[in-house]
Design an enzyme around this catalytic site. Structure first.
Site, PDB file in Angstrom:
ATOM      1  N   LYS A  64       0.878  -0.991  -0.091  1.00 31.11           N
ATOM      2  CA  LYS A  64       0.009   0.108  -0.040  1.00 31.11           C
ATOM      3  C   LYS A  64       0.696   1.180   0.084  1.00 31.11           C
ATOM      4  O   LYS A  64       1.547   1.769   1.082  1.00 31.11           O
ATOM      5  CB  LYS A  64      -0.971   0.088   1.201  1.00 31.11           C
ATOM      6  CG  LYS A  64      -1.860   1.066   1.111  1.00 31.11           C
ATOM      7  CD  LYS A  64      -1.453   2.457   2.064  1.00 31.11           C
ATOM      8  CE  LYS A  64      -2.171   3.435   2.342  1.00 31.11           C
ATOM      9  NZ  LYS A  64      -2.007   4.603   1.398  1.00 31.11           N
ATOM     10  N   GLU A  78       9.524   1.563  11.004  1.00 31.37           N
ATOM     11  CA  GLU A  78      10.304   2.599  10.635  1.00 31.37           C
ATOM     12  C   GLU A  78       9.653   4.226  10.655  1.00 31.37           C
ATOM     13  O   GLU A  78       8.962   4.535   9.729  1.00 31.37           O
ATOM     14  CB  GLU A  78      11.188   2.517   9.161  1.00 31.37           C
ATOM     15  CG  GLU A  78      11.740   1.171   8.921  1.00 31.37           C
ATOM     16  CD  GLU A  78      13.117   1.091   9.239  1.00 31.37           C
ATOM     17  OE1 GLU A  78      13.548   1.827  10.152  1.00 31.37           O
ATOM     18  OE2 GLU A  78      13.814   0.073   8.925  1.00 31.37           O
ATOM     19  N   CYS A 121      13.515  11.202   6.798  1.00 29.28           N
ATOM     20  CA  CYS A 121      13.554  10.626   8.280  1.00 29.28           C
ATOM     21  C   CYS A 121      14.905  10.767   8.997  1.00 29.28           C
ATOM     22  O   CYS A 121      14.983  11.076  10.185  1.00 29.28           O
ATOM     23  CB  CYS A 121      12.832   9.467   8.472  1.00 29.28           C
ATOM     24  SG  CYS A 121      13.729   8.219   7.465  1.00 29.28           S
ATOM     25  N   GLU A 132       9.255  16.709  15.268  1.00 32.96           N
ATOM     26  CA  GLU A 132       9.801  16.274  13.977  1.00 32.96           C
ATOM     27  C   GLU A 132       8.699  17.288  12.782  1.00 32.96           C
ATOM     28  O   GLU A 132       7.740  17.215  12.720  1.00 32.96           O
ATOM     29  CB  GLU A 132       9.289  14.895  13.205  1.00 32.96           C
ATOM     30  CG  GLU A 132      10.020  14.639  11.929  1.00 32.96           C
ATOM     31  CD  GLU A 132       9.841  13.286  11.392  1.00 32.96           C
ATOM     32  OE1 GLU A 132       8.606  12.701  11.686  1.00 32.96           O
ATOM     33  OE2 GLU A 132      10.688  12.613  10.904  1.00 32.96           O
TER      34      GLU A 132
HETATM   35  P1  NAP Z   1       2.262   8.615   7.378  1.00 30.93           P
HETATM   36  O1  NAP Z   1       0.956   9.462   7.316  1.00 30.93           O
HETATM   37  O2  NAP Z   1       2.422   7.947   8.616  1.00 30.93           O
HETATM   38  O3  NAP Z   1       1.775   7.812   6.272  1.00 30.93           O
HETATM   39  C1  NAP Z   1       2.675   6.487   5.909  1.00 30.93           C
HETATM   40  C2  NAP Z   1       1.720   5.589   5.319  1.00 30.93           C
HETATM   41  O4  NAP Z   1       0.824   4.956   6.159  1.00 30.93           O
HETATM   42  C3  NAP Z   1       0.936   6.077   4.101  1.00 30.93           C
HETATM   43  O5  NAP Z   1       0.912   5.205   3.191  1.00 30.93           O
HETATM   44  C4  NAP Z   1      -0.338   6.392   4.942  1.00 30.93           C
HETATM   45  O6  NAP Z   1      -1.357   6.218   3.746  1.00 30.93           O
HETATM   46  C5  NAP Z   1      -0.369   5.222   5.520  1.00 30.93           C
HETATM   47  N1  NAP Z   1      -1.414   5.167   7.038  1.00 30.93           N
HETATM   48  C6  NAP Z   1      -1.994   6.540   7.187  1.00 30.93           C
HETATM   49  N2  NAP Z   1      -2.714   6.124   8.330  1.00 30.93           N
HETATM   50  C7  NAP Z   1      -2.943   4.960   8.494  1.00 30.93           C
HETATM   51  C8  NAP Z   1      -3.504   3.728   9.292  1.00 30.93           C
HETATM   52  N3  NAP Z   1      -4.382   4.146  10.335  1.00 30.93           N
HETATM   53  N4  NAP Z   1      -3.216   2.713   9.205  1.00 30.93           N
HETATM   54  C9  NAP Z   1      -2.351   2.080   8.136  1.00 30.93           C
HETATM   55  N5  NAP Z   1      -1.778   3.016   7.303  1.00 30.93           N
HETATM   56  C10 NAP Z   1      -2.073   4.252   7.511  1.00 30.93           C
HETATM   57  O7  NAP Z   1       3.543   9.202   7.292  1.00 30.93           O
HETATM   58  P2  NAP Z   1       3.949  10.323   5.728  1.00 30.93           P
HETATM   59  O8  NAP Z   1       3.481  11.552   6.041  1.00 30.93           O
HETATM   60  O9  NAP Z   1       3.610   9.538   4.599  1.00 30.93           O
HETATM   61  O10 NAP Z   1       5.368  10.276   6.103  1.00 30.93           O
HETATM   62  C11 NAP Z   1       6.060  11.000   6.797  1.00 30.93           C
HETATM   63  C12 NAP Z   1       6.711  10.287   7.975  1.00 30.93           C
HETATM   64  O11 NAP Z   1       7.246   9.146   7.884  1.00 30.93           O
HETATM   65  C13 NAP Z   1       7.568  11.152   8.734  1.00 30.93           C
HETATM   66  O12 NAP Z   1       7.348  11.007  10.224  1.00 30.93           O
HETATM   67  C14 NAP Z   1       9.095  10.289   8.627  1.00 30.93           C
HETATM   68  O13 NAP Z   1       9.923  10.571   9.421  1.00 30.93           O
HETATM   69  C15 NAP Z   1       8.609   8.957   8.430  1.00 30.93           C
HETATM   70  N6  NAP Z   1       9.655   8.291   7.621  1.00 30.93           N
HETATM   71  C16 NAP Z   1      10.284   7.366   8.365  1.00 30.93           C
HETATM   72  C17 NAP Z   1      11.303   6.589   7.725  1.00 30.93           C
HETATM   73  C18 NAP Z   1      12.147   5.678   8.517  1.00 30.93           C
HETATM   74  O14 NAP Z   1      12.904   4.911   7.629  1.00 30.93           O
HETATM   75  N7  NAP Z   1      12.147   5.802   9.662  1.00 30.93           N
HETATM   76  C19 NAP Z   1      11.543   6.812   6.348  1.00 30.93           C
HETATM   77  C20 NAP Z   1      10.613   7.698   5.650  1.00 30.93           C
HETATM   78  C21 NAP Z   1       9.844   8.257   6.442  1.00 30.93           C
HETATM   79  P3  NAP Z   1      -1.976   7.570   3.287  1.00 30.93           P
HETATM   80  O15 NAP Z   1      -0.691   8.772   3.217  1.00 30.93           O
HETATM   81  O16 NAP Z   1      -2.185   7.125   1.688  1.00 30.93           O
HETATM   82  O17 NAP Z   1      -3.101   8.102   3.728  1.00 30.93           O
END
Ligand code: NAP
Ligand code: MG
Length: 498
Positions: free
Chosen positions: A194, A269, A303, A400
C-alpha cells in the site's frame, strides 16, 4: 536562488504514456483492476499543484481481494517453493528491467513527488541495486543445526513468514517500496503493498516490471488508496502475517495497537529528530557542507534529516555562517527543471505544517537566520530555513517538522552534547564530527539511536542497518538485517536414539 520556471512536462515517452492511461489496482497478476467503489483519487504534481493523473481509491473489499490472492499464492507455493536460484534469476531480471526503464521511473517519480530529477535517477538506480543485492541472498539464507543431546537431532528452518502487508510513505516512494519488497521476495513471502496516496505511481509501474520479470501472479499485489481505507484494513486483516511500515510515529503507534488483535508481527520505521553534532576540533569545512546537505536533502522531508544542529560554542558563529553560505548555491524549482537542486514540499498540508512550526519557533524565541517563508509561486515551495538559538524546551527542537527547517543549538561539553542529543522522544540516527576519533566512538556508544555517522552524514549504504529506537520505531531494515524481518524460525526435533 529561485530557478526560472516554465510549465514542464515529462519528456520520456514511456513516462508520458504511463501518465496518460488509467491506473487501477494490481491484484493477482491483473494490472488494471478498478477499485470496487469505482472511485479515484487525484495525483498532483507538487511543483505546480496541477492534477497529472488519477489512481484507484481502494477500500476494505479491495484489500481483502488482494490479501486472498497473496494467501493463495503463498499456500500453493508458486513462489515460496521455487528454488533459490529461480528466485535469484527473477529478482535479477527485475533489477535489469528497472535499469532499462530508469528514465521512465525517474520522470514519473519526479512529477509525482517533486524531487529533482537527478535525485530520482539516483533513487531508481538504487532501487535496482536493492533487487540485485537481495537476489544474492536467496541462496544464502541458512537455518541452524542445534547442539543438543546426542539422542536428538534438532535443526532450525528459516522460513518465509507468509503474507506481508507493506505500507510506505511519500518521501522516497519507489525506494521505500523496494526496501521492503526485495527482501520480502528474496525470503519467499507474498505481499500486499500500500503506497502513500500522494505518490503511488512508481509502485504501479513496479508491479508491471515484477510481472514482466516473472514474479508469479498474486505474489505481489498493489492496492492504492488512503491510509484509512486501505492501510488500516490491511493491518486488521486476519490473513496478513506481518506488517512492515515506514511513516509517522503517530500512525506507527496505531498500527502496533491494531496489529495486536491478530497477533501480527510488526516492524516500524518511524520519524526522527536527528542530532548532527559538531565539535570545535572537527574538520569544519566538511562538517559544514554535511550539515547543509543533511537538512536540505529531499527538501528536509527525510526521516534521517539532520534537523537539530548541535555546535560546540567556540565555533558556533563560524559554523552558522558556513551553513548559510553553503545554502546560497541551492536552486529552488520543480524537479523536472534540470537546474533545480531543491524541490517543493509534497502538499499544501505539509507546507502549512512547516509554516506553522517556523512561526511557533519564532514565538518560542528562536532567531531566524535564513528563510522562514513559503515562496510566492505555484506549487508547494518553502525556503531553506535556519532557526538559531533553539533550546531543548522548545517544541521546534523536540518535534519532527519534516521540512527544510534546521534548528541550531550550542553546547559546551561532550556530556552536554549527549544529553541534548538523547533528550527527545526520537531515536533514529545521529552524526558526530570531531578530530578525536576516540571521542567519536565514545559518543557512538552513548547516543540512543539506531545509526551513528562519524565524520560523515546521511549515507545509506544497502549493507548497513537502518531503523530506530524509542519513538522512531523498532526493527532493522537493509543488509542481512532484513532477513530477520521477513523470515520465521521453525525448529525440527527428532529423536534418533539410543
Ligand atoms: P504517514 O502519514 O504515517 O503515512 C505513511 C503511510 O501510512 C501512508 O501510506 C499512509 O497512507 C499510511 N497510513 C495512514 N494512516 C494509516 C492507518 N491508520 N493505518 C495504516 N496505514 C496508514 O507518514 P507520511 O506523512 O507519509 O510520511 C512521513 C513520516 O514518515 C515522517 O514522520 C517520517 O519521519 C517518516 N519516515 C520514516 C522513515 C524511516 O525509515 N524511519 C522513512 C521515511 C519516512 P496515506 O498517506 O495514503 O493516507
Ligand atoms: Mg503526487
Amino acid at each position: 536562488m529561485l530557478a526560472d520556471t516554465v510549465a514542464l512536462q515529462v519528456t520520456d515517452e514511456g513516462a508520458a504514456a504511463f501518465l496518460a492511461r488509467p491506473h487501477g489496482l494490481s491484484i493477482d497478476g491483473q494490472l488494471d483492476v478498478p477499485a470496487s467503489s469505482g472511485d479515484s483519487l487525484a495525483v498532483v504534481d507538487p511543483g505546480t499543484g496541477a492534477e497529472i493523473a488519477r489512481i484507484a481509491a481502494g477500500c476494505e473489499l479491495d484489500v481483502d481481494k488482494a490479501v486472498r490472492a497473496a494467501r493463495r499464492s503463498f499456500a500453493d507455493g508458486r513462489w515460496r517453493r521455487s528454488s533459490p536460484f529461480e528466485k535469484q534469476r527473477v529478482l535479477l531480471r527485475v533489477a535489469d528491467l528497472i535499469d532499462a526503464r530508469l528514465e521512465t521511473f525517474a520522470q514519473i517519480e519526479t512529477i509525482d513527488s517533486g524531487k529533482p530529477l537527478a535525485a530520482s535517477r539516483g533513487e531508481v538506480a538504487t532501487a535496482a541495486e536493492r533487487f540485485r543485492y537481495y537476489a544474492g541472498w536467496t541462496s544464502k539464507i541458512y537455518g541452524d543445526l542445534n547442539p543438543g543431546p546426542t539422542d536428538t537431532l534438532t535443526y532450525a528452518l528459516r522460513e518465509p513468514i507468509g503474507v506481508c502487508g507493506l505500507i510506505t510513505p511519500w518521501n522516497y516512494p519507489l525506494l521505500m517500496a523496494t526496501t521492503k519488497l526485495a527482501p520480502a521476495l528474496a525470503c519467499g513471502n507474498s505481499s500486499v503493498l500500500k503506497p502513500a496516496e500522494q505518490t503511488s505511481l512508481t509502485a504501479l509501474l513496479l508491479a508491471e516490471v515484477l510481472a514482466e520479470a516473472g514474479v508469479p501472479d498474486g505474489v505481489v499485489n498493489v492496492v492504492t488508496g488512503s491510509g484509512v481505507d486501505v492501510g488500516a484494513p490491511l493491518v486488521r486483516h486476519p490473513e496478513v502475517d506481518k506488517i512492515a511500515f515506514t511513516g509517522s510515529t503517530a500512525v506507527g503507534k496505531q498500527i502496533q495497537v491494531s496489529a495486536a488483535e491478530t497477533m501480527k508481527r510488526v516492524s516500524l520505521e518511524l520519524g526522527g529528530k536527528n542530532a548532527h553534532i559538531i565539535f570545535a576540533d572537527a574538520d569544519l569545512e566538511s562538517a559544514i557542507a554535511a550539515a547543509a546537505a543533511g537538512i536540505w536533502m529531499n527538501s528536509g522531508q527525510a526521516c534521517a534529516a539532520g534537523s537539530r544542529l548541535l555546535v560546540q560554542r567556540d565555533v558556533l558563529e563560524e559554523v552558522l555562517a558556513g551553513v548559510v553560505e553553503a545554502s546560497s548555491s541551492i536552486r529552488v524549482g520543480p524537479g523536472l527543471d534540470p537546474t533545480s537542486t531543491f524541490g517543493p514540499l509534497i502538499s499544501e498540508i505539509q507546507l502549512e505544517r512547516v509554516e506553522g512550526y517556523v512561526a511557533l519557533g519564532q514565538e518560542e524565541g528562536a532567531r531566524t537566520v535564513l528563510g522562514g517563508h513559503r515562496y510566492d509561486r505555484a506549487g508547494y515551495f518553502f525556503e531553506p530555513t535556519i532557526l538559531a538559538e533553539t533550546s531543548e524546551s522548545m517544541r521546534v527542537a523536540q518535534e519532527e517538522i519534516f521540512g527544510p527547517v534546521l534548528c541550531v543549538q550550542a553546547f559546551d561539553t561532550e556530556d552536554d552534547a549527549i544529553r541534548i542529543a538523547n533528550g527527545t522522544r526520537y531515536g533514529l540516527s545521529a552524526g558526530v564530527w570531531s578530530g578525536d576519533l576516540a571521542r567519536g566512538h565514545r559518543m557512538a556508544r552513548e547516543l540512543q539511536v539506531g545509526k551513528v555517522w562519524l565524520n560523515s552524514y546521511g549515507t545509506a549504504d544497502m549493507t548497513v542497518s537502518f531503523g530506530g529506537v524509542k519513538d522512531s520505531g523498532h526493527g532493522r531494515e537493509m543488509g542481512k538485517y532484513s532477513l530477520d524481518l521477513y523470515t520465521e524460525i521453525k525448529s525440527v526435533v527428532t529423536h534418533i536414539g539410543p
